[in-house]
Write a protein that holds these residues in place. Structure first.
Motif, mmCIF file in Angstrom:
data_model
loop_
_atom_site.group_PDB
_atom_site.id
_atom_site.type_symbol
_atom_site.label_atom_id
_atom_site.label_comp_id
_atom_site.label_asym_id
_atom_site.label_seq_id
_atom_site.Cartn_x
_atom_site.Cartn_y
_atom_site.Cartn_z
ATOM 1 N N THR A 186 1.037 -1.396 -0.262
ATOM 2 C CA THR A 186 -0.138 0.316 0.069
ATOM 3 C C THR A 186 0.507 1.003 -0.082
ATOM 4 O OG1 THR A 186 -1.599 1.045 1.118
ATOM 5 C CG2 THR A 186 -0.529 0.013 2.865
ATOM 6 N N ASP A 187 -0.157 2.403 -0.266
ATOM 7 C CA ASP A 187 1.221 3.356 -0.189
ATOM 8 C C ASP A 187 1.018 4.282 0.882
ATOM 9 O OD1 ASP A 187 2.262 6.165 -0.783
ATOM 10 O OD2 ASP A 187 0.130 6.959 -2.550
ATOM 11 N N PRO A 188 2.177 4.562 1.645
ATOM 12 C CA PRO A 188 2.314 5.558 3.208
ATOM 13 C C PRO A 188 1.289 6.379 3.098
ATOM 14 C CG PRO A 188 4.529 4.592 2.166
ATOM 15 C CD PRO A 188 3.494 3.945 1.046
ATOM 16 N N ALA A 189 1.238 7.110 1.973
ATOM 17 C CA ALA A 189 0.905 8.235 2.223
ATOM 18 C C ALA A 189 -0.662 8.109 3.135
ATOM 19 C CB ALA A 189 0.828 9.465 0.887
ATOM 20 N N SER A 230 1.107 10.344 9.449
ATOM 21 C CA SER A 230 0.836 9.707 8.752
ATOM 22 C C SER A 230 1.605 8.725 8.570
ATOM 23 C CB SER A 230 0.870 11.175 7.181
ATOM 24 O OG SER A 230 1.528 10.171 5.671
ATOM 25 N N LEU A 231 2.334 8.582 7.564
ATOM 26 C CA LEU A 231 3.480 6.829 7.803
ATOM 27 C C LEU A 231 4.310 7.444 5.702
ATOM 28 C CD1 LEU A 231 2.314 3.785 9.130
ATOM 29 C CD2 LEU A 231 3.367 5.198 10.038
ATOM 30 N N ASN A 232 4.323 8.668 5.490
ATOM 31 C CA ASN A 232 4.771 8.830 4.504
ATOM 32 C C ASN A 232 5.693 10.000 4.556
ATOM 33 O OD1 ASN A 232 5.604 9.234 1.980
ATOM 34 N ND2 ASN A 232 4.038 10.856 1.301
ATOM 35 N N VAL A 233 6.372 9.182 5.976
ATOM 36 C CA VAL A 233 7.721 9.925 6.367
ATOM 37 C C VAL A 233 9.543 9.143 6.486
ATOM 38 C CG1 VAL A 233 6.219 10.980 7.709
ATOM 39 C CG2 VAL A 233 7.565 8.774 8.695
ATOM 40 N N ASN A 234 10.390 9.681 5.986
ATOM 41 C CA ASN A 234 11.685 8.994 6.683
ATOM 42 C C ASN A 234 11.785 7.685 7.681
ATOM 43 O OD1 ASN A 234 12.701 10.546 8.449
ATOM 44 N ND2 ASN A 234 13.192 11.943 7.244
ATOM 45 N N ARG A 235 13.205 7.681 7.816
ATOM 46 C CA ARG A 235 13.261 6.640 8.653
ATOM 47 C C ARG A 235 13.323 7.006 10.129
ATOM 48 N NH1 ARG A 235 19.511 5.056 9.210
ATOM 49 N NH2 ARG A 235 19.304 7.422 10.095
ATOM 50 N N ASP A 236 13.947 8.377 10.449
ATOM 51 C CA ASP A 236 13.610 9.041 11.608
ATOM 52 C C ASP A 236 12.377 8.667 11.975
ATOM 53 O OD1 ASP A 236 16.863 8.482 12.095
ATOM 54 O OD2 ASP A 236 16.447 10.320 11.335
ATOM 55 N N LYS A 237 11.561 9.318 11.074
ATOM 56 C CA LYS A 237 10.115 9.813 11.786
ATOM 57 C C LYS A 237 9.625 8.024 11.917
ATOM 58 C CE LYS A 237 6.605 12.438 12.037
ATOM 59 N NZ LYS A 237 6.795 13.397 13.625
ATOM 60 N N ILE A 238 9.553 7.868 10.953
ATOM 61 C CA ILE A 238 9.048 6.078 10.983
ATOM 62 C C ILE A 238 9.616 6.209 12.963
ATOM 63 C CG2 ILE A 238 8.988 3.747 10.747
ATOM 64 C CD1 ILE A 238 9.170 4.303 7.743
ATOM 65 N N LEU A 239 10.820 5.520 13.247
ATOM 66 C CA LEU A 239 10.520 4.890 14.388
ATOM 67 C C LEU A 239 9.748 5.607 15.048
ATOM 68 C CD1 LEU A 239 14.872 4.314 13.316
ATOM 69 C CD2 LEU A 239 12.585 2.966 13.202
ATOM 70 N N GLU A 240 10.139 7.143 15.374
ATOM 71 C CA GLU A 240 9.858 8.456 15.711
ATOM 72 C C GLU A 240 8.266 7.911 16.690
ATOM 73 O OE1 GLU A 240 8.856 12.832 16.737
ATOM 74 O OE2 GLU A 240 9.856 12.082 16.073
ATOM 75 N N ILE A 241 7.188 7.874 15.113
ATOM 76 C CA ILE A 241 5.874 7.596 15.663
ATOM 77 C C ILE A 241 5.585 6.104 15.582
ATOM 78 C CG2 ILE A 241 4.041 6.903 13.795
ATOM 79 C CD1 ILE A 241 4.837 9.357 11.595
ATOM 80 N N LEU A 242 6.502 4.870 15.348
ATOM 81 C CA LEU A 242 6.269 3.421 15.768
ATOM 82 C C LEU A 242 6.893 2.302 16.685
ATOM 83 C CD1 LEU A 242 6.220 2.504 11.354
ATOM 84 C CD2 LEU A 242 3.654 3.141 13.256
ATOM 85 N N GLY A 243 8.140 3.606 16.808
ATOM 86 C CA GLY A 243 9.097 3.282 18.493
ATOM 87 C C GLY A 243 10.115 2.123 17.593
ATOM 88 N N THR A 244 10.633 1.323 18.632
ATOM 89 C CA THR A 244 11.756 0.685 17.713
ATOM 90 C C THR A 244 11.140 -0.989 16.979
ATOM 91 O OG1 THR A 244 12.951 1.770 19.239
ATOM 92 C CG2 THR A 244 14.236 -0.839 18.182
ATOM 93 N N PRO A 245 11.538 -1.157 16.323
ATOM 94 C CA PRO A 245 10.841 -2.461 15.581
ATOM 95 C C PRO A 245 12.060 -3.764 16.739
ATOM 96 C CG PRO A 245 12.367 -1.036 14.136
ATOM 97 C CD PRO A 245 12.475 -0.537 14.941
ATOM 98 N N PHE A 246 10.116 -4.442 16.367
ATOM 99 C CA PHE A 246 9.937 -4.752 17.666
ATOM 100 C C PHE A 246 10.890 -6.010 18.001
ATOM 101 C CE2 PHE A 246 8.493 -8.657 19.547
ATOM 102 C CZ PHE A 246 8.061 -8.235 20.625
ATOM 103 N N MET A 247 11.702 -7.300 17.098
ATOM 104 C CA MET A 247 12.685 -8.286 17.873
ATOM 105 C C MET A 247 13.892 -7.525 17.279
ATOM 106 S SD MET A 247 11.191 -11.623 16.371
ATOM 107 C CE MET A 247 12.028 -11.965 17.262
ATOM 108 N N MET A 248 14.953 -7.867 17.525
ATOM 109 C CA MET A 248 16.398 -7.649 17.667
ATOM 110 C C MET A 248 16.835 -8.163 16.677
ATOM 111 S SD MET A 248 18.491 -10.494 17.703
ATOM 112 C CE MET A 248 18.655 -11.943 17.542
ATOM 113 N N GLY A 249 18.603 -7.306 15.821
ATOM 114 C CA GLY A 249 18.797 -8.482 14.588
ATOM 115 C C GLY A 249 17.864 -7.193 14.017
#
Length: 396
Positions: free
Chosen positions: A325-328, A336-355
Motif C-alpha cells: 500500500t501507499d504510506p501516504a 501519516s507514515l509517508n515519512v523518512n526513517r527517523d520519523k518512522i521510528l519516532e512514530i512506531l517505536g523501535t522495530p520489535f525483535m533484535m537483529g
C-alpha cells in the motif's frame, strides 16, 4: 405434556393469528409458554426433535384442522431490543446466533423473523431464539413463498413474494438485527462492511451461508489473537537474547531497546492487517471498485487497486497473504507514515525483535527499507534513502 394440569398466569401476546399465554404447572410450579396459532404449522413438529442450547424446548405440538397448539419452554430474560450490550457481549450474541441459525439451516428450517424482540438475553449471557410462527421449510420447484410472513424492516425483498425465501433471508434479518443492537457509533463503523454484505437487497450479493457470516466476524479476530500470542512469546525470547547480546544493539546507531510491533496501521481508516487471511473475492465486493489489474497465477496472484493505493497478493486458495500500500494513505495513531526513517521510528517505536536494521540492497543500492517483524507477520517500509519519505509499505 398432553394432560398437563396448569393455570394461566399472563397473556403475553395476542394478534389476529395467535394467542400466547404464560402458564404454570399446578403441582410442580414450573413455567411454560402456550401458543395457539391459526392454521397448521408442521415446522414445530421438526423443532420438537431439535435440541440446541439457544432454542426453547418444544414439549407438545397439537395440529388440528384449523389451528396449532404449542407448549414450549419459557425462557426468562429481556429481549435484545431492551438492553445495551458491551463489545464482548455483542460478540457473544453474534456467536450464539450464528451457531443456532447454522443448526436450524442444517435441519432445513428458515426462521424468517429474526429481530431483537425475538431474541432473549439469558442470565447466563447466552441467547434464546424464539417465535417460529413465520418459520418454514423451503420446498423444491417453488419460485416464491405461498405465505408472506415476517416483520417489516427486518424482512428482505424476497419475503414479500419476489422469490422463495432461503437461508439468505435469515442472513438479511440477522444483519438488520445486529445493526439495531449496535448502539455505539464506533462499533457500527467497525462492523459496517460485514453488516452491509448481510443486508444486500440482491440475495446473491449477501453472504451465502451462516458459516461465511461467522468467518467474516471472527476469522480476522482469531488471527489477531494468535498474533498477539506470538508477540508475547517473541518478546520473552527477544528480551533474553537482548540481555545476552548487548553488542548487537550497540552496533546499530540511533536505536533504543525493542519496544513494540505496530499491528494497527490504518489504510483509509481501516486496519490493514485485518485483510490478511481473508478471501480476495470478499475484499473485492467490500471495496466495490474496479481493480486496475487482476492476475491469477498460483501463489503470485495479485489484485491491484493502484488508484486507491493498495495491492493484494493471494494464494491458490484465494486467501490474502501480502498487501502493498501507499504510506501516504496509511496512519498510525493519527500520524501519516509517508515519512523518512527517523520519523518512522519516532512514530512506531523501535522495530520489535533484535537483529533488525535498515540497509541498501545489493542489487538496488539506492533503495532502503526498515523491517518490523513479530515472528508471524512483517511490515516493511521501502524508501529511496533513509532521509527520504517511504514510497511503499509491504505487509505480510
Amino acid at each position: 405434556m398432553e394432560h398437563l394440569d396448569y393455570e394461566e398466569i399472563e397473556l403475553m401476546k395476542q394478534s389476529e393469528n395467535s394467542t400466547v399465554h404464560l402458564i404454570r404447572e399446578k403441582e410442580g410450579g414450573k413455567f411454560f409458554v402456550r401458543k395457539v396459532m391459526k392454521g397448521q404449522h408442521p415446522v414445530y413438529l421438526t423443532l420438537q426433535s431439535c435440541t440446541h442450547p439457544c432454542l426453547p424446548q418444544i414439549y407438545d405440538v397439537a395440529i388440528a384442522e384449523g389451528d396449532t397448539t404449542i407448549i414450549e419452554e419459557y425462557i426468562d430474560g429481556p429481549s435484545l431490543g431492551g438492553i445495551k450490550l458491551s463489545g464482548k457481549q455483542f460478540k457473544g450474541v453474534v456467536k450464539d446466533l450464528c451457531s443456532v441459525l447454522e443448526f436450524l439451516h442444517g435441519k432445513g428450517i428458515i426462521h424468517r423473523d429474526i429481530k431483537p424482540s425475538n431474541i432473549i438475553y439469558k442470565e447466563s449471557g447466552h441467547i434464546g431464539l424464539i417465535d417460529f410462527d413465520a418459520a418454514r421449510e423451503p420446498k423444491e420447484n417453488r419460485e416464491q413463498d405461498t405465505r408472506l410472513l415476517g416483520t417489516r424492516g427486518y424482512a428482505p425483498p424476497e419475503q414479500y413474494g419476489f422469490s422463495q425465501t432461503d437461508v439468505r433471508t435469515d442472513i438479511y434479518s440477522l444483519g438488520v438485527t445486529l445493526e439495531q443492537i449496535l448502539q455505539d457509533g464506533f462499533q457500527k463503523l467497525r462492523y459496517k462492511r460485514r453488516l452491509q454484505k448481510c443486508t444486500e437487497l440482491d440475495p446473491n450479493k449477501r453472504y451465502q451461508s451462516i458459516r461465511q457470516v461467522r468467518r467474516a466476524f471472527f476469522h480476522t479476530e482469531r488471527n489477531i489473537l494468535a498474533g498477539l500470542a506470538v508477540i508475547a512469546a517473541a518478546a520473552f525470547f527477544g528480551c533474553y537474547l537482548l540481555k545476552n547480546n548487548k553488542d548487537i544493539i550497540s552496533s546499530t546507531p540511533n536505536m533504543a531497546a525493542a519496544e513494540r510491533y505496530p499491528n494497527q496501521i490504518l489504510w483509509n481508516d481501516y486496519p490493514v492487517t485485518d485483510y490478511l487471511g481473508r478471501y480476495i473475492d470478499d475484499i473485492m465486493e467490500e471495496l466495490d471498485a474496479s481493480c486496475d489489474e487482476f492476475a491469477e497465477d498460483g501463489d503470485e496472484s495479485i489484485c491491484a487497486y493502484r488508484e486507491i493505493g493498495i495491492i493484494f497478493y493471494f494464494d491458490n486458495r484465494r486467501r490474502i497473504y501480502r498487501i502493498v500500500t501507499d504510506p501516504a494513505l496509511c496512519t498510525y495513531n493519527g500520524d501519516s507514515l509517508n515519512v523518512n526513517r527517523d520519523k518512522i521510528l519516532e512514530i512506531l517505536g523501535t522495530p520489535f525483535m533484535m537483529g533488525w536494521t535498515e540497509w541498501g540492497l545489493e542489487d538496488v543500492p539506492d533503495e532502503y527499507f526498515v523491517d518490523y517483524y513479530n515472528g508471524k507477520e512483517g511490515i516493511r517500509f521501502y524508501m529511496p534513502s533513509p532521509e527520504k519519505a517511504a514510497t511503499d509499505l509491504f505487509i505480510d
